[in-house]
Motif scaffolding. Sequence first.
Motif, PDB file in Angstrom:
ATOM      1  N   GLY A 126      -6.127 -37.932  18.132  1.00  0.00           N
ATOM      2  CA  GLY A 126      -7.791 -37.777  18.333  1.00  0.00           C
ATOM      3  C   GLY A 126      -8.438 -36.773  17.429  1.00  0.00           C
ATOM      4  O   GLY A 126      -7.714 -36.099  16.713  1.00  0.00           O
ATOM      5  N   PRO A 127      -9.786 -36.882  17.429  1.00  0.00           N
ATOM      6  CA  PRO A 127     -10.536 -35.855  16.603  1.00  0.00           C
ATOM      7  C   PRO A 127     -10.643 -34.671  17.302  1.00  0.00           C
ATOM      8  O   PRO A 127     -10.813 -33.432  16.566  1.00  0.00           O
ATOM      9  N   MET A 128     -10.569 -34.152  18.335  1.00  0.00           N
ATOM     10  CA  MET A 128     -10.486 -33.014  19.215  1.00  0.00           C
ATOM     11  C   MET A 128      -9.202 -32.779  20.027  1.00  0.00           C
ATOM     12  O   MET A 128      -8.720 -33.722  20.564  1.00  0.00           O
ATOM     13  N   VAL A 129      -8.967 -31.478  20.217  1.00  0.00           N
ATOM     14  CA  VAL A 129      -7.684 -31.126  21.234  1.00  0.00           C
ATOM     15  C   VAL A 129      -8.148 -30.468  22.242  1.00  0.00           C
ATOM     16  O   VAL A 129      -9.318 -29.555  22.177  1.00  0.00           O
ATOM     17  N   GLU A 130      -7.544 -30.604  23.430  1.00  0.00           N
ATOM     18  CA  GLU A 130      -7.874 -29.934  24.481  1.00  0.00           C
ATOM     19  C   GLU A 130      -7.042 -28.455  24.485  1.00  0.00           C
ATOM     20  O   GLU A 130      -6.090 -28.785  24.145  1.00  0.00           O
ATOM     21  N   PHE A 133     -14.307 -28.110  23.877  1.00  0.00           N
ATOM     22  CA  PHE A 133     -15.224 -26.906  23.607  1.00  0.00           C
ATOM     23  C   PHE A 133     -14.165 -25.661  23.323  1.00  0.00           C
ATOM     24  O   PHE A 133     -14.696 -24.828  22.135  1.00  0.00           O
ATOM     25  N   LEU A 134     -13.387 -25.272  24.000  1.00  0.00           N
ATOM     26  CA  LEU A 134     -12.900 -24.049  23.699  1.00  0.00           C
ATOM     27  C   LEU A 134     -11.721 -24.226  22.678  1.00  0.00           C
ATOM     28  O   LEU A 134     -11.576 -23.257  21.928  1.00  0.00           O
ATOM     29  N   GLY A 135     -11.277 -25.517  22.274  1.00  0.00           N
ATOM     30  CA  GLY A 135     -10.403 -25.452  21.070  1.00  0.00           C
ATOM     31  C   GLY A 135     -11.477 -25.451  20.045  1.00  0.00           C
ATOM     32  O   GLY A 135     -11.041 -24.840  18.797  1.00  0.00           O
ATOM     33  N   PHE A 136     -12.612 -25.597  19.845  1.00  0.00           N
ATOM     34  CA  PHE A 136     -13.600 -25.728  18.860  1.00  0.00           C
ATOM     35  C   PHE A 136     -14.103 -24.357  18.627  1.00  0.00           C
ATOM     36  O   PHE A 136     -13.983 -23.881  17.465  1.00  0.00           O
ATOM     37  N   LEU A 159     -11.760 -32.759  13.787  1.00  0.00           N
ATOM     38  CA  LEU A 159     -13.186 -32.782  13.917  1.00  0.00           C
ATOM     39  C   LEU A 159     -13.667 -31.175  14.568  1.00  0.00           C
ATOM     40  O   LEU A 159     -14.623 -30.827  13.979  1.00  0.00           O
ATOM     41  N   GLY A 160     -12.850 -30.705  15.342  1.00  0.00           N
ATOM     42  CA  GLY A 160     -12.824 -29.468  16.027  1.00  0.00           C
ATOM     43  C   GLY A 160     -12.953 -28.447  14.930  1.00  0.00           C
ATOM     44  O   GLY A 160     -13.881 -27.517  14.737  1.00  0.00           O
ATOM     45  N   SER A 167      -8.756 -28.742  30.345  1.00  0.00           N
ATOM     46  CA  SER A 167      -8.961 -29.926  30.040  1.00  0.00           C
ATOM     47  C   SER A 167     -10.348 -30.540  30.126  1.00  0.00           C
ATOM     48  O   SER A 167     -11.262 -29.753  30.403  1.00  0.00           O
ATOM     49  N   GLY A 168     -10.650 -31.836  29.356  1.00  0.00           N
ATOM     50  CA  GLY A 168     -11.639 -32.413  29.369  1.00  0.00           C
ATOM     51  C   GLY A 168     -12.500 -31.914  28.402  1.00  0.00           C
ATOM     52  O   GLY A 168     -12.134 -31.505  27.434  1.00  0.00           O
ATOM     53  N   SER A 169     -13.917 -32.078  28.471  1.00  0.00           N
ATOM     54  CA  SER A 169     -14.951 -31.404  27.593  1.00  0.00           C
ATOM     55  C   SER A 169     -14.954 -29.970  27.319  1.00  0.00           C
ATOM     56  O   SER A 169     -15.102 -29.444  26.322  1.00  0.00           O
TER      57      SER A 169
END
Length: 546
Positions: A225-229, A239-242, A78-79, A233-235
């Motif tokens: 999962g759709p996004m990776v840390e 976001f940093l992965g995106f 997803l990211g 960690s966490g949200s």
Amino acid sequence: MSVAVKDPDVSLYPSTPDEGGAPPPKGDPTPRIVDDEENQNLKRGLQERHTQMIALAGAIGTGLFLGLGSSIQTGGPLGALLGYALVGLVVCAVQIALGEVSALMPVTGSFVRHVEILVDPALGFAIGWNVVYGCFMSVPSEITAAVVLIQYWTDLNAAIWVTILIVISAVVSLLFIRVYGELEFGFAILKILLIIGIILMGLVIDLGGVAGTPRLGFHYWKDPGPMVEYIASGSWGRFLGFWAVMTNAVYSFSGVESLTMAAAEMQNPRQNIPRACKRVFFRVTIFYFIAVLIVGMIVPSNDPRLGSESGTASQSPFVIAAADAGIKVVPSIINAVVLTSAWSSSNQSILAGTRTLYGLALKGHAPRIFLKTSKQGVPYMCAILQIAVSFLAYLTCSNNAYTVFNWLLDLTSAGVLFSWGTIALNHIRLVQGFRAQGLSTREMPWHNSWSYYTSFFALVMCVLILLTGGYTVFTAGNWSPSSFVSSYLDIPLVLVFYLGWKFYKKTKTVSLYEIPLEQALYEAREDESNVPVKTSRWAKFNILWG
């Protein structure tokens, strides 16, 4: 430069008739936007199909075939999808801005020449030499990449392949522009066929169409999962992965801005450039969007093979999926097409670099020796310099030297963002100039009422990504002097070029009233080739260049 006037209704040019006796709308059509020298010495050998496919070939390369794996690994399915979608919107805004300005001013050097007319000659000097340096250094880099790909099949000495590729590149660069157009046309078709093929293969694998493989569906969106840390960690980590994906996506899309570098060598550029910009953006975006979606469905983001940096097909997520499904022929096919991509990228860098250098020489920003052209209309002195720089590819024969070469090359990695930002800025200034001078943008060969606002969006995004592109070096435990320099040194380099030329030549920012818009509109009206492009009734079925 035209004389500044305060009243937008006052003509920018004297009211004497031209040499032919027919008076232009508001005076003598000099100085010309499209220089007489480029009109006479360069040959219009690029047809509409060449124009569109050159842009396609430039935007589709190793970033799609080999680089998607790292994006999935960093941001998750997803990211990665969101990152490429957002950058796709930026590319859309940049393409439309480029098309609108270039259709009005189809000059060699494209946005580099535009910024001289619309913003500041010193900025044109800085951006121009930044583009030339980046393109010239890209050629030996792409040749080296091609050698790595060739060594996927053979262990012959690298110097042999470097020599062969330099000779081939030299021949192409010195031939008629039509030869370059036909080569890029063929390369683009190969890439598109491969994209379609691997997307279909991915769908078959995902739906369980290969014997012995289960149906995957969106399984990898659920696990891991759709996004990776990433880093954190966490949200915040997601976001940093995106954001890391988005910065990678910029370089995957790079190349679309070279569409108009050889505008003076295109047939009917005022009509063909807008058509190419509209069609190319949608085709490139669709290919990337579907490819990212499919990769996220067939390879898990935690697969360690996605972090491979072999430079060959073995690091492609499509190859990883095919290997797991027992399909053995895919790696060699992808490696072969990526090899043509590397050569195509080299050719495109030669075109962009030599035409930008020619455009700089036209305006006195480079020695006039680079204005020399062959009987075929090729700026051969520019090409000779480009070929000479290509010999840096021999550094690949020495690992230590090649490490230094790559480090130097990475200094210009932010150049694409400078180019995109300049294109957006040019368009903003153009529209502001029309408003200040009381002219209607409806007189432009191509214009959209909303594009002024999307150019602001593109400019802000380019600046934001440029400033944050190397953010990882500022996080705990990830400081790297070489990464910091390669991410940010281009910013002070451009500033030094800009301020140095500005103080040396004492240039001034172009007033909105000084922008020669009436001259540009006059040339567009008087351009005999500026007629609607005739398309056959079958064109709508042609998904490539129709």
